[in-house]
Scaffold this motif. Sequence first.
Motif, mmCIF file in Angstrom:
data_model
loop_
_atom_site.group_PDB
_atom_site.id
_atom_site.type_symbol
_atom_site.label_atom_id
_atom_site.label_comp_id
_atom_site.label_asym_id
_atom_site.label_seq_id
_atom_site.Cartn_x
_atom_site.Cartn_y
_atom_site.Cartn_z
ATOM 1 N N TYR A 254 0.843 -1.192 0.000
ATOM 2 C CA TYR A 254 0.000 0.000 0.000
ATOM 3 C C TYR A 254 0.882 1.247 0.000
ATOM 4 O O TYR A 254 1.782 1.379 0.823
ATOM 5 N N LEU A 255 0.567 2.150 -0.913
ATOM 6 C CA LEU A 255 1.285 3.420 -1.010
ATOM 7 C C LEU A 255 0.369 4.529 -0.502
ATOM 8 O O LEU A 255 -0.732 4.713 -1.013
ATOM 9 N N TYR A 256 0.843 5.266 0.495
ATOM 10 C CA TYR A 256 0.054 6.328 1.123
ATOM 11 C C TYR A 256 0.683 7.690 0.821
ATOM 12 O O TYR A 256 1.919 7.812 0.742
ATOM 13 N N TYR A 257 -0.183 8.699 0.687
ATOM 14 C CA TYR A 257 0.272 10.084 0.540
ATOM 15 C C TYR A 257 -0.366 10.932 1.640
ATOM 16 O O TYR A 257 -1.586 10.956 1.777
ATOM 17 N N ARG A 258 0.478 11.606 2.417
ATOM 18 C CA ARG A 258 -0.013 12.440 3.515
ATOM 19 C C ARG A 258 0.318 13.906 3.254
ATOM 20 O O ARG A 258 1.366 14.232 2.674
ATOM 21 N N PRO A 259 -0.548 14.832 3.681
ATOM 22 C CA PRO A 259 -0.337 16.260 3.400
ATOM 23 C C PRO A 259 0.727 16.875 4.329
ATOM 24 O O PRO A 259 0.745 16.621 5.534
ATOM 25 N N VAL A 260 1.587 17.680 3.728
ATOM 26 C CA VAL A 260 2.627 18.408 4.470
ATOM 27 C C VAL A 260 2.738 19.814 3.883
ATOM 28 O O VAL A 260 2.860 19.973 2.656
ATOM 29 N N PHE A 261 2.702 20.840 4.740
ATOM 30 C CA PHE A 261 2.939 22.209 4.299
ATOM 31 C C PHE A 261 4.441 22.497 4.374
ATOM 32 O O PHE A 261 5.103 22.105 5.340
ATOM 33 N N ALA A 262 4.954 23.174 3.351
ATOM 34 C CA ALA A 262 6.364 23.578 3.348
ATOM 35 C C ALA A 262 6.433 25.089 3.115
ATOM 36 O O ALA A 262 5.794 25.621 2.198
ATOM 37 N N PHE A 263 7.219 25.771 3.952
ATOM 38 C CA PHE A 263 7.389 27.230 3.863
ATOM 39 C C PHE A 263 8.874 27.524 3.677
ATOM 40 O O PHE A 263 9.695 27.152 4.519
ATOM 41 N N GLN A 264 9.185 28.175 2.578
ATOM 42 C CA GLN A 264 10.587 28.487 2.279
ATOM 43 C C GLN A 264 10.877 29.942 2.649
ATOM 44 O O GLN A 264 10.182 30.858 2.196
ATOM 45 N N TYR A 265 11.909 30.129 3.472
ATOM 46 C CA TYR A 265 12.280 31.454 3.967
ATOM 47 C C TYR A 265 13.677 31.834 3.480
ATOM 48 O O TYR A 265 14.537 30.971 3.267
ATOM 49 N N SER A 266 13.882 33.128 3.334
ATOM 50 C CA SER A 266 15.181 33.673 2.951
ATOM 51 C C SER A 266 15.760 34.472 4.108
ATOM 52 O O SER A 266 15.080 35.331 4.692
ATOM 53 N N TRP A 267 17.004 34.199 4.458
ATOM 54 C CA TRP A 267 17.766 34.988 5.447
ATOM 55 C C TRP A 267 18.525 36.031 4.628
ATOM 56 O O TRP A 267 19.580 35.761 4.083
ATOM 57 N N THR A 268 17.950 37.172 4.505
ATOM 58 C CA THR A 268 18.398 38.158 3.519
ATOM 59 C C THR A 268 19.818 38.648 3.731
ATOM 60 O O THR A 268 20.550 38.878 2.767
ATOM 61 N N THR A 269 20.239 38.795 4.976
ATOM 62 C CA THR A 269 21.588 39.331 5.230
ATOM 63 C C THR A 269 22.681 38.294 5.015
ATOM 64 O O THR A 269 23.857 38.647 4.912
ATOM 65 N N GLU A 270 22.326 37.029 4.960
ATOM 66 C CA GLU A 270 23.324 35.971 4.789
ATOM 67 C C GLU A 270 23.157 35.216 3.482
ATOM 68 O O GLU A 270 23.921 34.286 3.198
ATOM 69 N N ASP A 271 22.157 35.597 2.695
ATOM 70 C CA ASP A 271 21.893 34.944 1.417
ATOM 71 C C ASP A 271 21.722 33.431 1.592
ATOM 72 O O ASP A 271 22.306 32.628 0.865
ATOM 73 N N LYS A 272 20.927 33.050 2.577
ATOM 74 C CA LYS A 272 20.648 31.639 2.839
ATOM 75 C C LYS A 272 19.147 31.383 2.743
ATOM 76 O O LYS A 272 18.341 32.280 2.986
ATOM 77 N N VAL A 273 18.814 30.132 2.392
ATOM 78 C CA VAL A 273 17.417 29.728 2.269
ATOM 79 C C VAL A 273 17.172 28.531 3.184
ATOM 80 O O VAL A 273 18.016 27.628 3.278
#
Length: 334
Positions: A254-273
Amino acid sequence: MLQLGHLKELGWSRPERAFFERARMFLCRQVAAKWLQCIKSKSESFLKGWAMQENVRFADNAAKIFVFDQVYPLAAATEQANKKKLYAFGLAAKLNPFKRPKEETVLLLKHELRYEPFWHVATKREVDFSREINYPVDVGNAYANKVVINGTEYPITEQGNKRTITLAAVEFCHRKIPYEDYLDGLCRDVKKGALENYIRKYKLQEHVELQLPEAVASQVRVPTLLQKVNQTLSAEAINAHEFQQDTITVEKAYLYYRPVFAFQYSWTTEDKVGVIEVDGLTGEVIENGQWFKDKIESIATREMMFEASAEIASAFVPGSGLAVKVIEKITTGS
């Protein structure tokens, strides 16, 4: 053609004769010949590889796809993610007292609701085998010096005050070995019992066709799944001299799919995600999450995802051009 009796006359051990008998049962004549050649050369690596081959069958309705109903709403997930956004950039950024992300320097770039895969597999291995054994039988008559059974004479042996005869016998046995597991489709370590709890606690729907563009493609394919099943079940030691039948039945894939929210943020002063994840069923927040690019782009049917093709066969038979039938769909109870 060589028979087991010939091999015994040649001085082959019982395990070697059992290996050859297994080859003759499950593989074509050419493969059996190759098996014979390798046993003669005492190739341990070959024996270990080929000793794991069994008939593999799918029970009727073994392959199914399920999608969980979303429980946690976007607004609540967004609120949870924003509370943890400063922790999206890893442990080093979190613990560095001199260079930490601040509220005003961390901005939301994008978000998505995706569906992550996991597997529930349930199988059983059934083995019919025989083994040779000696049964000691007590002789109660103190004056007896031999015993004759059906024309065969058995000498009496004494050990202390105990007098016995030994009967050579062959036991014919049947053994069932079950295996069940839950596997993350993205090859991550998951807390024990977490995937099973989703199935037990939350609503889901069965899908014959998967029309879900937000579904993340599973990194665990059917051949990989079956190979793990095969390795686990074949690791069970069976004390046998000959195998009459050795079959693995896949009762659930059995293959299951579950919901997940993903939020991508930017650290502007360090140019990191960085990414914060929020479980769409439980609301649990995962810091330092991931952004998955590989999605299922087209409609996927159950038959497409679970087709018993040559690709699956190659998971069990090295160099599958050696042509044995290892996948057979059967109906329950047949």
